[in-house]
Every structure is written in C-alpha cells, then in structure tokens.
Design a protein around this motif. Structure first.
Motif, PDB file in Angstrom:
ATOM      1  N   ARG A  57       0.852  -1.191   0.000  1.00 43.81           N
ATOM      2  CA  ARG A  57       0.000   0.000   0.000  1.00 43.81           C
ATOM      3  C   ARG A  57       0.884   1.236   0.000  1.00 43.81           C
ATOM      4  O   ARG A  57       1.803   1.344   0.795  1.00 43.81           O
ATOM      5  CB  ARG A  57      -0.884  -0.020   1.238  1.00 43.81           C
ATOM      6  N   ALA A  58       0.573   2.163  -0.891  1.00 44.15           N
ATOM      7  CA  ALA A  58       1.341   3.412  -0.957  1.00 44.15           C
ATOM      8  C   ALA A  58       1.034   4.262   0.273  1.00 44.15           C
ATOM      9  O   ALA A  58      -0.099   4.338   0.717  1.00 44.15           O
ATOM     10  CB  ALA A  58       0.991   4.182  -2.224  1.00 44.15           C
ATOM     11  N   ARG A  59       2.070   4.865   0.807  1.00 45.32           N
ATOM     12  CA  ARG A  59       1.889   5.771   1.930  1.00 45.32           C
ATOM     13  C   ARG A  59       1.546   7.140   1.366  1.00 45.32           C
ATOM     14  O   ARG A  59       2.319   7.722   0.617  1.00 45.32           O
ATOM     15  CB  ARG A  59       3.201   5.849   2.713  1.00 45.32           C
ATOM     16  N   ARG A  60       0.415   7.668   1.723  1.00 45.61           N
ATOM     17  CA  ARG A  60      -0.067   8.940   1.187  1.00 45.61           C
ATOM     18  C   ARG A  60       0.107  10.035   2.240  1.00 45.61           C
ATOM     19  O   ARG A  60      -0.438   9.942   3.332  1.00 45.61           O
ATOM     20  CB  ARG A  60      -1.540   8.841   0.821  1.00 45.61           C
ATOM     21  N   SER A  61       0.830  11.068   1.888  1.00 47.39           N
ATOM     22  CA  SER A  61       1.043  12.181   2.807  1.00 47.39           C
ATOM     23  C   SER A  61      -0.121  13.155   2.724  1.00 47.39           C
ATOM     24  O   SER A  61      -0.952  13.083   1.819  1.00 47.39           O
ATOM     25  CB  SER A  61       2.347  12.907   2.464  1.00 47.39           C
ATOM     26  N   LEU A  62      -0.166  14.094   3.663  1.00 50.01           N
ATOM     27  CA  LEU A  62      -1.208  15.111   3.644  1.00 50.01           C
ATOM     28  C   LEU A  62      -1.097  15.946   2.361  1.00 50.01           C
ATOM     29  O   LEU A  62      -2.106  16.315   1.762  1.00 50.01           O
ATOM     30  CB  LEU A  62      -1.098  16.009   4.879  1.00 50.01           C
ATOM     31  N   GLU A  63       0.129  16.200   1.931  1.00 47.59           N
ATOM     32  CA  GLU A  63       0.338  16.947   0.683  1.00 47.59           C
ATOM     33  C   GLU A  63      -0.249  16.188  -0.509  1.00 47.59           C
ATOM     34  O   GLU A  63      -0.841  16.777  -1.403  1.00 47.59           O
ATOM     35  CB  GLU A  63       1.831  17.180   0.468  1.00 47.59           C
ATOM     36  N   ASP A  64      -0.077  14.859  -0.508  1.00 43.27           N
ATOM     37  CA  ASP A  64      -0.650  14.036  -1.580  1.00 43.27           C
ATOM     38  C   ASP A  64      -2.171  14.099  -1.584  1.00 43.27           C
ATOM     39  O   ASP A  64      -2.805  14.146  -2.627  1.00 43.27           O
ATOM     40  CB  ASP A  64      -0.232  12.571  -1.422  1.00 43.27           C
ATOM     41  N   ARG A  65      -2.755  14.097  -0.401  1.00 42.81           N
ATOM     42  CA  ARG A  65      -4.211  14.072  -0.275  1.00 42.81           C
ATOM     43  C   ARG A  65      -4.856  15.450  -0.448  1.00 42.81           C
ATOM     44  O   ARG A  65      -6.059  15.549  -0.625  1.00 42.81           O
ATOM     45  CB  ARG A  65      -4.611  13.495   1.076  1.00 42.81           C
ATOM     46  N   ALA A  66      -4.065  16.518  -0.386  1.00 41.91           N
ATOM     47  CA  ALA A  66      -4.610  17.880  -0.414  1.00 41.91           C
ATOM     48  C   ALA A  66      -5.435  18.151  -1.676  1.00 41.91           C
ATOM     49  O   ALA A  66      -6.483  18.796  -1.602  1.00 41.91           O
ATOM     50  CB  ALA A  66      -3.484  18.895  -0.284  1.00 41.91           C
ATOM     51  N   LEU A  67      -4.983  17.666  -2.825  1.00 39.73           N
ATOM     52  CA  LEU A  67      -5.726  17.903  -4.072  1.00 39.73           C
ATOM     53  C   LEU A  67      -7.111  17.264  -4.029  1.00 39.73           C
ATOM     54  O   LEU A  67      -8.101  17.881  -4.431  1.00 39.73           O
ATOM     55  CB  LEU A  67      -4.950  17.356  -5.267  1.00 39.73           C
ATOM     56  N   ALA A  68      -7.177  16.040  -3.551  1.00 36.38           N
ATOM     57  CA  ALA A  68      -8.466  15.356  -3.486  1.00 36.38           C
ATOM     58  C   ALA A  68      -9.391  16.044  -2.488  1.00 36.38           C
ATOM     59  O   ALA A  68     -10.587  16.203  -2.745  1.00 36.38           O
ATOM     60  CB  ALA A  68      -8.266  13.887  -3.101  1.00 36.38           C
ATOM     61  N   VAL A  69      -8.825  16.481  -1.366  1.00 43.90           N
ATOM     62  CA  VAL A  69      -9.636  17.177  -0.364  1.00 43.90           C
ATOM     63  C   VAL A  69     -10.143  18.500  -0.929  1.00 43.90           C
ATOM     64  O   VAL A  69     -11.318  18.853  -0.761  1.00 43.90           O
ATOM     65  CB  VAL A  69      -8.827  17.393   0.934  1.00 43.90           C
ATOM     66  N   ALA A  70      -9.285  19.237  -1.630  1.00 50.65           N
ATOM     67  CA  ALA A  70      -9.694  20.508  -2.240  1.00 50.65           C
ATOM     68  C   ALA A  70     -10.788  20.287  -3.285  1.00 50.65           C
ATOM     69  O   ALA A  70     -11.768  21.035  -3.339  1.00 50.65           O
ATOM     70  CB  ALA A  70      -8.487  21.205  -2.860  1.00 50.65           C
ATOM     71  N   ALA A  71     -10.627  19.259  -4.095  1.00 51.85           N
ATOM     72  CA  ALA A  71     -11.631  18.973  -5.121  1.00 51.85           C
ATOM     73  C   ALA A  71     -12.968  18.586  -4.493  1.00 51.85           C
ATOM     74  O   ALA A  71     -14.030  19.048  -4.929  1.00 51.85           O
ATOM     75  CB  ALA A  71     -11.138  17.863  -6.045  1.00 51.85           C
ATOM     76  N   MET A  72     -12.927  17.765  -3.457  1.00 55.79           N
ATOM     77  CA  MET A  72     -14.172  17.365  -2.797  1.00 55.79           C
ATOM     78  C   MET A  72     -14.813  18.557  -2.084  1.00 55.79           C
ATOM     79  O   MET A  72     -16.035  18.675  -2.066  1.00 55.79           O
ATOM     80  CB  MET A  72     -13.904  16.229  -1.801  1.00 55.79           C
ATOM     81  N   SER A  73     -13.995  19.441  -1.518  1.00 56.77           N
ATOM     82  CA  SER A  73     -14.537  20.639  -0.868  1.00 56.77           C
ATOM     83  C   SER A  73     -15.234  21.532  -1.884  1.00 56.77           C
ATOM     84  O   SER A  73     -16.317  22.072  -1.619  1.00 56.77           O
ATOM     85  CB  SER A  73     -13.424  21.414  -0.169  1.00 56.77           C
ATOM     86  N   SER A  74     -14.615  21.692  -3.044  1.00 61.55           N
ATOM     87  CA  SER A  74     -15.221  22.496  -4.105  1.00 61.55           C
ATOM     88  C   SER A  74     -16.537  21.887  -4.571  1.00 61.55           C
ATOM     89  O   SER A  74     -17.525  22.587  -4.788  1.00 61.55           O
ATOM     90  CB  SER A  74     -14.274  22.627  -5.298  1.00 61.55           C
ATOM     91  N   LEU A  75     -16.538  20.566  -4.728  1.00 58.47           N
ATOM     92  CA  LEU A  75     -17.757  19.877  -5.152  1.00 58.47           C
ATOM     93  C   LEU A  75     -18.857  20.023  -4.096  1.00 58.47           C
ATOM     94  O   LEU A  75     -20.015  20.289  -4.431  1.00 58.47           O
ATOM     95  CB  LEU A  75     -17.474  18.401  -5.412  1.00 58.47           C
ATOM     96  N   ALA A  76     -18.498  19.878  -2.827  1.00 66.12           N
ATOM     97  CA  ALA A  76     -19.481  20.022  -1.749  1.00 66.12           C
ATOM     98  C   ALA A  76     -20.029  21.450  -1.716  1.00 66.12           C
ATOM     99  O   ALA A  76     -21.241  21.648  -1.546  1.00 66.12           O
ATOM    100  CB  ALA A  76     -18.848  19.666  -0.410  1.00 66.12           C
TER     101      ALA A  76
END
Length: 180
Positions: A57-76
């Motif tokens: 399993r790839a270790r995902r950092s907060l920096e890696d996840r930031a784009l997905a969180v930003a995109a989901m926030s925009s969608l919400a």
C-alpha cells in the motif's frame, strides 16, 4: 512435495516480478503515469480464501491528499450552493478552485515526464485521475489470489524450490501471470 510456505514465497516473488516487468514495460512505452498508478495500487496477495501473505500500500502524505480534499470541498460547496438556491454567478466563484486543482495535477503529471501529446492520452488521463484523486479518498485493495494464478511445477522438491528462491531462478519453477 514442497513445503507450502516455500510455494507461497516463490509465487509471491513471481507476482512481484510480473508487477515490476509490467511497470517497466509501461515506462519504456512512455506511459509513466500508468506505471506509477500500477505500482502504487493497493495490492493484497492471498492464498486461498483468507490467508493474506502480502499487502502493498502506498503511503499517502497530507500533501498528496490535499488535491483530493480541495476537489471534494469544491464539489461540496457547489452542491450546497445549488441546493440553497444561490445564483449561478456565485457558483462560478468555485471555478478558480477547480482550475487550480487541475493545474496541480497536470504539473505533477508533467514532472513525471508525461505530456499531453502522448498517444496514450486516455490511459494517462485515467491513471492521473486515479492516482491523484480517487485513491486519495479510498484506495480499494486489488486482490491477487495466488491459488488461481500461480502454480509451482509438480514434482519440484523442497530443496530445489528453496535453492531457486535463494538464487533468483524461481520463475522457472512457477507458472502463471497476472493480467494487469
């Protein structure tokens, strides 16, 4: 008859070899983003129904996840604005956020050597979206059942299998290959 743990080791090593070969083939074909998505897949290697042998399993950092969180926030925010009856003009204020997320993904993709002039544009785009977005939210494991894919040749002794694992020639004794 061979020891089951040696069979497990040889078949697991064969899977890892197949994964490496496929990733290198994609890199050689200038499909780097697809290779990256392949090797960072959440792999679960099992024997039988419930015997987990290996989990990658790839270790995902907060920096890696930031784009997905930003995109989901925009969608919400977009859905909330639409539901509350906010005018379409106000919804357009979310557009710069979406463009920023897209640009960040494209920069990451370009930094890997991928270009939009690739003959594999669909595969590259799909891999980029999968790697930078979907897997940041939920990384579903891909199950590899060794019993269904790899088999140690019949008649191989425990000593021969152990020696082949030690010297790296186990691939000659194990048949089967994953279709990635």
């Amino acid at each position: 008859a061979c020891d089951q743990s040696l069979k497990n080791a040889a078949c697991t090593l064969k899977f890892l070899d197949d994964l490496r070969v496929e990733a290198m083939r994609k890199v050689d074909d200038e499909r780097v983003m697809e290779a990256l998505a392949l090797i960072t897949t959440h792999w679960k290697v099992v024997r039988g129904v419930d015997t987990e042998l290996l989990c990658i399993r790839a270790r995902r950092s907060l920096e890696d996840r930031a784009l997905a969180v930003a995109a989901m926030s925009s969608l919400a925010a977009l859905l909330a604005a639409e539901a509350s009856g906010v005018s379409e003009l106000a919804v357009l204020l979310l557009l710069p956020g979406g463009l920023a997320v897209n640009e960040a993904i494209m920069r990451r993709t370009r930094s890997l050597g991928e270009t939009l002039r690739s003959p594999y544009l669909y595969g590259t785009s799909k891999a980029a979206f999968q790697h930078h977005f979907f897997r940041m939210l939920h990384d579903t494991p891909q199950l590899v059942n060794l019993d269904k894919i790899y088999h140690v040749r019949t008649g191989v002794s425990t000593a021969d299998l152990a020696d082949s694992i030690a010297d790296g020639s186990y691939g000659e004794l194990v048949s089967g290959q994953v279709n990635f």
